[in-house]
Enzyme design. Structure first.
Site, PDB file in Angstrom:
ATOM      1  N   LYS A   1      58.936  16.788  -5.380  1.00  0.00           N
ATOM      2  CA  LYS A   1      59.939  16.962  -4.333  1.00  0.00           C
ATOM      3  C   LYS A   1      60.945  15.822  -4.463  1.00  0.00           C
ATOM      4  O   LYS A   1      60.559  14.683  -4.752  1.00  0.00           O
ATOM      5  CB  LYS A   1      59.247  16.926  -2.962  1.00  0.00           C
ATOM      6  CG  LYS A   1      60.168  17.178  -1.766  1.00  0.00           C
ATOM      7  CD  LYS A   1      59.390  17.168  -0.442  1.00  0.00           C
ATOM      8  CE  LYS A   1      60.271  17.510   0.748  1.00  0.00           C
ATOM      9  NZ  LYS A   1      59.515  17.524   2.021  1.00  0.00           N
TER      10      LYS A   1
ATOM     11  N   SER B   1      60.140  21.746   4.971  1.00  0.00           N
ATOM     12  CA  SER B   1      61.257  21.246   4.201  1.00  0.00           C
ATOM     13  C   SER B   1      61.030  21.273   2.686  1.00  0.00           C
ATOM     14  O   SER B   1      61.991  21.233   1.929  1.00  0.00           O
ATOM     15  CB  SER B   1      61.559  19.804   4.601  1.00  0.00           C
ATOM     16  OG  SER B   1      60.496  18.938   4.255  1.00  0.00           O
TER      17      SER B   1
ATOM     18  N   SER C   1      55.863  20.644   6.727  1.00  0.00           N
ATOM     19  CA  SER C   1      56.746  20.826   5.564  1.00  0.00           C
ATOM     20  C   SER C   1      56.043  21.104   4.242  1.00  0.00           C
ATOM     21  O   SER C   1      56.700  21.423   3.256  1.00  0.00           O
ATOM     22  CB  SER C   1      57.652  19.607   5.394  1.00  0.00           C
ATOM     23  OG  SER C   1      58.676  19.630   6.348  1.00  0.00           O
TER      24      SER C   1
END
Lengths: 484, 95
Positions: A76, A151, A175
């Site tokens: 990420k 997210s 997330s």
């Protein structure tokens, strides 16, 4: 090759069926072919990945291979990666080449895993749909008109579309688990403090925790083993040995006590999602688990408490972005205040601004007790509910999200409705517990996630339950159309 | 709790956050919605409940007061927008 699990690929690498370089090239090719549609990557680090793959191949040849040596994966874009752009999904950091590695980056590197790129995400991890990213939304591979969740939307979509066998994510209010559910993959949020936050760009420091995305619980166990561990550079890292998360995967579930909170099956839960989750839980009883109804009476306080605590911590953490030392700087500043104000105004998107404003307000003089202190008290009540429940049960189960993936744009103008898509995951962060989402079927052709919450440091038990379920179900092997 | 345009401007100033004048009514509406939503917290009596700041109730760990990192100033300043002689440059503050 792209249909194999991480554990299968590791076996292939060690037995010489394929090399890490071949595997890495295959992943890069899939990204080049499929990602223009999905937008799951912000940066692809092709040449660095191939160099790392060659080093991994040498290590394998020399007999120094661990379970992740030579396995391609994606980070990420919230984890600092030395010499590689680390954007956090924001214009603020569009020009930021991280000058150091996060601990998670270092650990994955030491494990011999091959970083293939950095994935798209909601800006500064604030969002549940990946629509707040400066780099545009990620599409859900199951239906490209819907969101992948957020997210960590890019990390989830990349694994679901079989672009990479695994990726990393972070989970502040859901997330990791919510996008895992919406994309039909496995996602694990460990106990707060289990994985180091050093070099992971901070959103809400008392809630943030990193974890893996994979196709199966078995693969997640291998990833977590590499990511977890005490780190003196993170002041809230927990000094405690890391379990061998693969050791208990096959332990029989006979006698496992599952708790079902009435609060997670009430109003607001989509009927198709509820049916799939109930069917999955019925499978657990066939495996010997028992089911008990429990209550978490302060559940309704969790989203409100979160939307005080998280913005408050966000407004404090994001004050470091001032246009002086790194990140976006506005042109021709008139004075220092103008430099701060315009750099931040231009660098941050709408949702980040909203949260900074809320956080600044609830922490401002005269309001601190009414909001922040009250929310921290509610947090105590929420944690006590879980502790009470864990006296009777081993694992709490329910849906990960109230609905399947929603349409792009559907909730973009209504923050409160967006916040409610994390209603089942947020309480877990407030309490700091470990939790996992695994694929549990479909509703209207879209994946449904089963949410499993364990007591502190019981990641092994969650992985064991997930793995045993995945031995008698095949939801986790389903691939979205067009990505087979 | 309902916030108006002047409240939003005041908060934005506290946060040193530039927002477009045209966006202020939207922020005022969003923020009011969020604050009314979080007011559900007032439905519960929390008298005597200890605020929970850390989920595991851990206390801050202290390290020995010794130097552990080398001086990486030049390396870290490579990502800075403007520096001179090892210093970060900002608009003039003192006349």
């Amino acid at each position: 090759m792209h249909q194999k699990s991480l554990v299968e690929l590791a076996t292939d690498l060690r037995s010489g069926v394929c090399s890490s370089e071949e595997l890495t090239r295959a992943c890069l090719q899939r990204i080049a072919g499929h990602d223009p549609r999905l937008n799951s990557f912000v940066t692809v680090t092709g040449s660095q990945a191939l160099a790392a793959a060659q080093a991994a191949d040498a290590a394998i040849k020399a007999g120094n291979a661990g379970p992740l040596t030579g396995i391609p994966f994606a980070h990420k874009d919230i984890f600092c990666t030395n010499g590689v752009k680390t954007s956090c999904g924001s214009r603020m950091l569009d020009n930021f080449i991280a000058p150091y590695d996060a601990t998670v980056t270092e650990k994955m590197h030491e494990a011999g895993a091959v970083m293939i790129g950095k994935t798209n995400m909601d800006e500064f991890a604030m969002g549940s749909s990946n629509e707040t990213s400066f780099y545009g939304p990620v599409k859900n591979p199951w239906d490209e008109t819907t969101v992948p969740g957020g997210s960590s939307g890019g990390s989830a979509a990349a694994v679901a579309a079989r672009l990479v066998p695994a990726s990393t994510g972070t989970d502040t209010g859901g997330s990791i688990r919510q996008p895992a559910a919406l994309c039909g993959i496995t996602g694990l949020k460990p106990t707060y403090g289990r994985v180091s936050r050093y070099g992971m760009i901070a959103f809400a420091s008392s809630l943030d925790q990193a974890g893996p995305f994979t196709r199966s619980a078995e693969d997640a166990a291998v990833m977590l083993g590499a990511m977890a561990g005490f780190d003196p550079r993170d002041s809230t890292s927990v000094d405690r040995p890391v379990d061998d998360y693969t050791a208990q995967l096959n332990a029989p579930l006979q006698g496992l006590r599952i708790g079902l909170p009435g609060e997670y099956f009430g109003d607001g839960l989509d009927a198709g999602v509820g049916d799939a989750v109930s069917a999955a839980i019925a499978e657990f009883t066939k495996l010997g688990a028992t089911v008990t109804d429990i209550t978490l009476p302060n559940t309704h306080l969790s989203v409100p408490a979160y939307y005080v605590v998280a913005p408050a911590e966000c407004s404090s953490n994001l004050s470091r972005f001032d246009g002086v030392r790194f990140g976006h700087r506005a042109g021709n500043p008139q004075d220092l205040t103008d430099l701060y104000t315009r750099s931040r105004g231009e660098g941050f998107g709408d949702e980040v601004k909203r949260r900074i404003l809320v956080g600044t307000y609830v922490l401002s003089a005269g309001y601190y007790d009414a909001y922040y202190l009250k929310a921290q008290q509610a947090r105590h009540l929420i944690r006590d509910d879980f502790m009470q429940a864990f006296k009777q049960v081993d694992v709490i189960m329910g849906p990960t999200a109230p609905s399947v993936a929603f349409k792009l744009g559907e909730k973009a103008d209504d923050p409160v409705s967006m916040y409610l898509s994390d209603i089942y995951t947020i309480a877990v962060n407030l309490a700091g517990l470990p939790a996992m989402s695994i694929p549990a079927g479909f509703s209207n052709g879209m994946p449904v996630g089963l949410h499993m919450v364990g007591n502190y440091f019981e990641e092994s038990r969650l992985l064991n339950a997930g793995h045993c379920y995945q031995q008698v179900s095949d939801w986790h092997t389903r691939t979205p159309q067009g990505f087979e | 709790m309902s916030l108006d345009a002047s409240d939003v401007e005041k908060i934005a100033h506290l946060a040193r956050l530039g927002i477009n004048v045209d966006d202020i009514p939207g922020y005022a509406r969003n923020l009011s919605d969020i604050l009314s939503f979080v007011e559900q917290l007032n439905s519960v009596d929390t008298t005597g409940v200890e605020p929970l700041a850390h989920p595991l109730e851990a206390t801050q760990r202290l390290r020995p007061d010794v130097v552990t990192e080398g001086n990486n100033r030049e390396h870290f300043q490579q990502v800075a927008p403007e520096t001179e002689s090892g210093l970060y440059l900002v608009p003039q503050v003192i006349e």
